[in-house]
Each structure stands twice: as structure tokens, then as C-alpha cells.
Design a protein around this motif. Structure first.
Motif, mmCIF file in Angstrom:
data_model
loop_
_atom_site.group_PDB
_atom_site.id
_atom_site.type_symbol
_atom_site.label_atom_id
_atom_site.label_comp_id
_atom_site.label_asym_id
_atom_site.label_seq_id
_atom_site.Cartn_x
_atom_site.Cartn_y
_atom_site.Cartn_z
ATOM 1 N N SER A 77 -0.390 -5.507 -6.328
ATOM 2 C CA SER A 77 -1.738 -6.083 -6.260
ATOM 3 C C SER A 77 -1.710 -7.490 -5.665
ATOM 4 O O SER A 77 -2.689 -7.940 -5.078
ATOM 5 C CB SER A 77 -2.414 -6.078 -7.629
ATOM 6 O OG SER A 77 -1.772 -6.968 -8.515
ATOM 7 N N TYR A 78 -0.591 -8.182 -5.781
ATOM 8 C CA TYR A 78 -0.477 -9.514 -5.189
ATOM 9 C C TYR A 78 -0.502 -9.444 -3.661
ATOM 10 O O TYR A 78 -0.858 -10.413 -3.004
ATOM 11 C CB TYR A 78 0.805 -10.207 -5.636
ATOM 12 C CG TYR A 78 0.877 -10.555 -7.117
ATOM 13 C CD1 TYR A 78 -0.246 -10.509 -7.940
ATOM 14 C CD2 TYR A 78 2.077 -10.940 -7.676
ATOM 15 C CE1 TYR A 78 -0.157 -10.833 -9.283
ATOM 16 C CE2 TYR A 78 2.166 -11.278 -9.027
ATOM 17 C CZ TYR A 78 1.046 -11.226 -9.825
ATOM 18 O OH TYR A 78 1.137 -11.553 -11.141
ATOM 19 N N CYS A 79 -0.125 -8.310 -3.093
ATOM 20 C CA CYS A 79 -0.128 -8.162 -1.627
ATOM 21 C C CYS A 79 -1.531 -8.331 -1.054
ATOM 22 O O CYS A 79 -1.685 -8.760 0.087
ATOM 23 C CB CYS A 79 0.420 -6.789 -1.225
ATOM 24 S SG CYS A 79 2.128 -6.491 -1.725
ATOM 25 N N TYR A 80 -2.553 -8.010 -1.833
ATOM 26 C CA TYR A 80 -3.930 -8.138 -1.352
ATOM 27 C C TYR A 80 -4.310 -9.587 -1.062
ATOM 28 O O TYR A 80 -5.246 -9.846 -0.320
ATOM 29 C CB TYR A 80 -4.919 -7.536 -2.356
ATOM 30 C CG TYR A 80 -4.829 -6.034 -2.455
ATOM 31 C CD1 TYR A 80 -5.250 -5.221 -1.411
ATOM 32 C CD2 TYR A 80 -4.313 -5.438 -3.598
ATOM 33 C CE1 TYR A 80 -5.158 -3.845 -1.501
ATOM 34 C CE2 TYR A 80 -4.221 -4.063 -3.693
ATOM 35 C CZ TYR A 80 -4.650 -3.267 -2.648
ATOM 36 O OH TYR A 80 -4.553 -1.898 -2.743
ATOM 37 N N GLY A 81 -3.573 -10.543 -1.630
ATOM 38 C CA GLY A 81 -3.862 -11.954 -1.390
ATOM 39 C C GLY A 81 -3.398 -12.441 -0.031
ATOM 40 O O GLY A 81 -3.797 -13.509 0.413
ATOM 41 N N ILE A 82 -2.573 -11.662 0.638
ATOM 42 C CA ILE A 82 -2.056 -12.048 1.953
ATOM 43 C C ILE A 82 -3.171 -11.879 2.978
ATOM 44 O O ILE A 82 -3.719 -10.798 3.124
ATOM 45 C CB ILE A 82 -0.824 -11.206 2.325
ATOM 46 C CG1 ILE A 82 0.300 -11.478 1.319
ATOM 47 C CG2 ILE A 82 -0.376 -11.494 3.751
ATOM 48 C CD1 ILE A 82 1.504 -10.573 1.464
ATOM 49 N N GLU A 83 -3.490 -12.966 3.681
ATOM 50 C CA GLU A 83 -4.649 -12.945 4.575
ATOM 51 C C GLU A 83 -4.341 -13.260 6.029
ATOM 52 O O GLU A 83 -5.100 -12.898 6.911
ATOM 53 C CB GLU A 83 -5.698 -13.939 4.072
ATOM 54 C CG GLU A 83 -6.229 -13.601 2.703
ATOM 55 C CD GLU A 83 -7.166 -14.668 2.169
ATOM 56 O OE1 GLU A 83 -7.182 -15.805 2.698
ATOM 57 O OE2 GLU A 83 -7.892 -14.362 1.206
ATOM 58 N N ASP A 84 -3.243 -13.974 6.301
ATOM 59 C CA ASP A 84 -3.013 -14.504 7.644
ATOM 60 C C ASP A 84 -2.771 -13.419 8.681
ATOM 61 O O ASP A 84 -3.386 -13.419 9.734
ATOM 62 C CB ASP A 84 -1.852 -15.498 7.636
ATOM 63 C CG ASP A 84 -1.696 -16.217 8.962
ATOM 64 O OD1 ASP A 84 -2.712 -16.708 9.481
ATOM 65 O OD2 ASP A 84 -0.574 -16.259 9.482
ATOM 66 N N GLN A 85 -1.870 -12.484 8.403
ATOM 67 C CA GLN A 85 -1.557 -11.425 9.363
ATOM 68 C C GLN A 85 -1.447 -10.087 8.630
ATOM 69 O O GLN A 85 -0.793 -10.000 7.587
ATOM 70 C CB GLN A 85 -0.243 -11.711 10.079
ATOM 71 C CG GLN A 85 -0.317 -12.873 11.026
ATOM 72 C CD GLN A 85 0.977 -13.013 11.815
ATOM 73 O OE1 GLN A 85 1.751 -12.074 11.947
ATOM 74 N NE2 GLN A 85 1.201 -14.193 12.346
ATOM 75 N N GLN A 86 -2.051 -9.070 9.205
ATOM 76 C CA GLN A 86 -2.002 -7.740 8.605
ATOM 77 C C GLN A 86 -0.565 -7.253 8.449
ATOM 78 O O GLN A 86 -0.224 -6.613 7.458
ATOM 79 C CB GLN A 86 -2.810 -6.738 9.447
ATOM 80 C CG GLN A 86 -2.883 -5.347 8.840
ATOM 81 C CD GLN A 86 -3.580 -5.327 7.488
ATOM 82 O OE1 GLN A 86 -4.652 -5.905 7.326
ATOM 83 N NE2 GLN A 86 -2.980 -4.681 6.504
ATOM 84 N N SER A 87 0.286 -7.574 9.424
ATOM 85 C CA SER A 87 1.671 -7.093 9.336
ATOM 86 C C SER A 87 2.388 -7.685 8.123
ATOM 87 O O SER A 87 3.243 -7.024 7.528
ATOM 88 C CB SER A 87 2.441 -7.407 10.621
ATOM 89 O OG SER A 87 2.559 -8.796 10.814
ATOM 90 N N HIS A 88 2.034 -8.908 7.715
ATOM 91 C CA HIS A 88 2.643 -9.501 6.524
ATOM 92 C C HIS A 88 2.203 -8.739 5.277
ATOM 93 O O HIS A 88 3.008 -8.476 4.387
ATOM 94 C CB HIS A 88 2.270 -10.970 6.383
ATOM 95 C CG HIS A 88 2.832 -11.822 7.476
ATOM 96 N ND1 HIS A 88 2.380 -13.100 7.720
ATOM 97 C CD2 HIS A 88 3.805 -11.596 8.394
ATOM 98 C CE1 HIS A 88 3.052 -13.615 8.737
ATOM 99 N NE2 HIS A 88 3.914 -12.712 9.163
ATOM 100 N N LYS A 89 0.916 -8.396 5.224
ATOM 101 C CA LYS A 89 0.407 -7.630 4.094
ATOM 102 C C LYS A 89 1.063 -6.245 4.079
ATOM 103 O O LYS A 89 1.477 -5.750 3.025
ATOM 104 C CB LYS A 89 -1.118 -7.491 4.190
ATOM 105 C CG LYS A 89 -1.752 -6.817 2.983
ATOM 106 C CD LYS A 89 -3.260 -6.691 3.131
ATOM 107 C CE LYS A 89 -3.915 -8.016 2.880
ATOM 108 N NZ LYS A 89 -5.387 -7.921 2.782
#
Length: 173
Positions: A77-89
Motif C-alpha cells: 500500500s505504500y507503493c501508492y504514495g510514489i508519484e514522480d514516475q510510473q516506473s518507480h511505482k
């Protein structure tokens, strides 16, 4: 900073809140990039991604905070906080899905190549031939070959219909 942060710690809540308040203050007094590192460490120490939100002006650092805390606690669920690049998420979901052996998490991945790699690795790790059937043809062959090698069972190669690819599976031992 007098904000209340969630605690997953076994310390008494008052102690945790004092620690958090002092730690936030300590991080605020640091310069970039040490401030970012401080908040990442704090998030990982406390299993609390709220600290990632304190990272300002460094979107990559903020994403790294979410990613590293997600990996540390295997909390997708913490992955949803990644916003800068889709590939990072996508990488975040990929790595946690593989670690947990949860192919359902692969479906959260948007980038086709990362999703296929996730599905392939989990199929091989779990030795799930049925899951290989859901993969595109190139990944299917790799999946069957990987499981055959893992189980040391060349008869699994029979699932490959293309004769040259099947032969390649047999010779991969």
C-alpha cells in the motif's frame, strides 16, 4: 512540528510521539540531501510513511522514501504514495509481489514489461505451470523452461508447442 503520527511501535504512545517530534525537528535542521535521508530513515525506523510527506522539493527522494519503506515492511500500500514516475511505482509493486509471491499484485503494474517480468518470476518461483498459460508467448516459453530447470524435469518442456523452442528448453540443462 506538533503533528500526531501513527505508531506501529511497541513503545508507549507518549514516548513515540515525543521521539517523532524530536526526530522531525532533527531532520528539519539538516541540509539537502541529509534532510531527505533523515526522513527516509525515520519512515523506515517507525514503519510510518507519513514522514515521507515531510520531504519537500525532492520528488525522487520522496518516492525513494515510499519505496524503501514499502520494501522494508513488505507493505504494497505504500507503493501508492510514489508519484514522480510510473516506473518507480511499478518497480515497487514488482519487488514486493515477488518477495511475497503474490501474483495478484502484478496486476497493479501499468508498464507492460515490468508486469510480465513480475508474472514470469512469480510463476517460476511458485512453479505454477497454469500461471505460465496467462503469459505472452515469449514469456510463456521462458516460464516453462524456468520451471523445468527449477524442478529438474525435462518432461515439462513438452508444454511448448514450437519444436525449436521446445528443443531449446530440453538443452537448457
Amino acid at each position: 512540528m506538533g503533528s500526531v503520527l501513527f505508531s506501529f511501535d511497541t513503545q508507549p504512545l507518549a514516548t513515540t510521539l515525543i521521539y517523532a517530534e524530536e526526530s522531525v525537528e532533527e531532520c528539519e535542521n539538516k541540509e539537502y540531501p541529509y534532510k531527505t535521508r533523515c526522513y527516509i530513515d525515520l519512515a523506515k525506523e517507525t514503519n510510518n510513511v507519513t514522514y515521507c510527506e515531510f520531504i519537500e522539493g525532492d520528488s525522487i527522494g520522496k518516492d525513494r522514501c515510499y519505496y524503501q519503506t514499502a520494501k522494508e515492511f513488505l507493505n504494497f500500500s505504500y507503493c501508492y504514495g510514489i508519484e514522480d514516475q510510473q516506473s518507480h511505482k511499478d518497480d515497487c509493486f514488482h519487488d514486493i509481489a515477488i518477495e511475497l509471491g503474490d501474483n495478484e499484485l502484478c496486476w497493479e503494474i501499468i508498464t507492460k514489461e515490468i508486469k510480465e517480468d513480475c508474472q514470469l518470476k512469480i510463476a517460476i518461483d511458485t512453479k505454477d505451470l497454469d500461471y505460465c498459460q496467462t503469459l505472452p508467448s515469449d514469456s510463456f516459453v521462458s516460464c516453462i523452461s524456468g520451471i523445468a530447470q527449477s524442478l529438474e524435469d525435462s518432461s515439462i518442456c513438452e508444454n511448448i508447442t514450437n519444436s525449436s523452442q521446445r528443443d531449446s528448453c530440453y538443452f537448457s540443462y
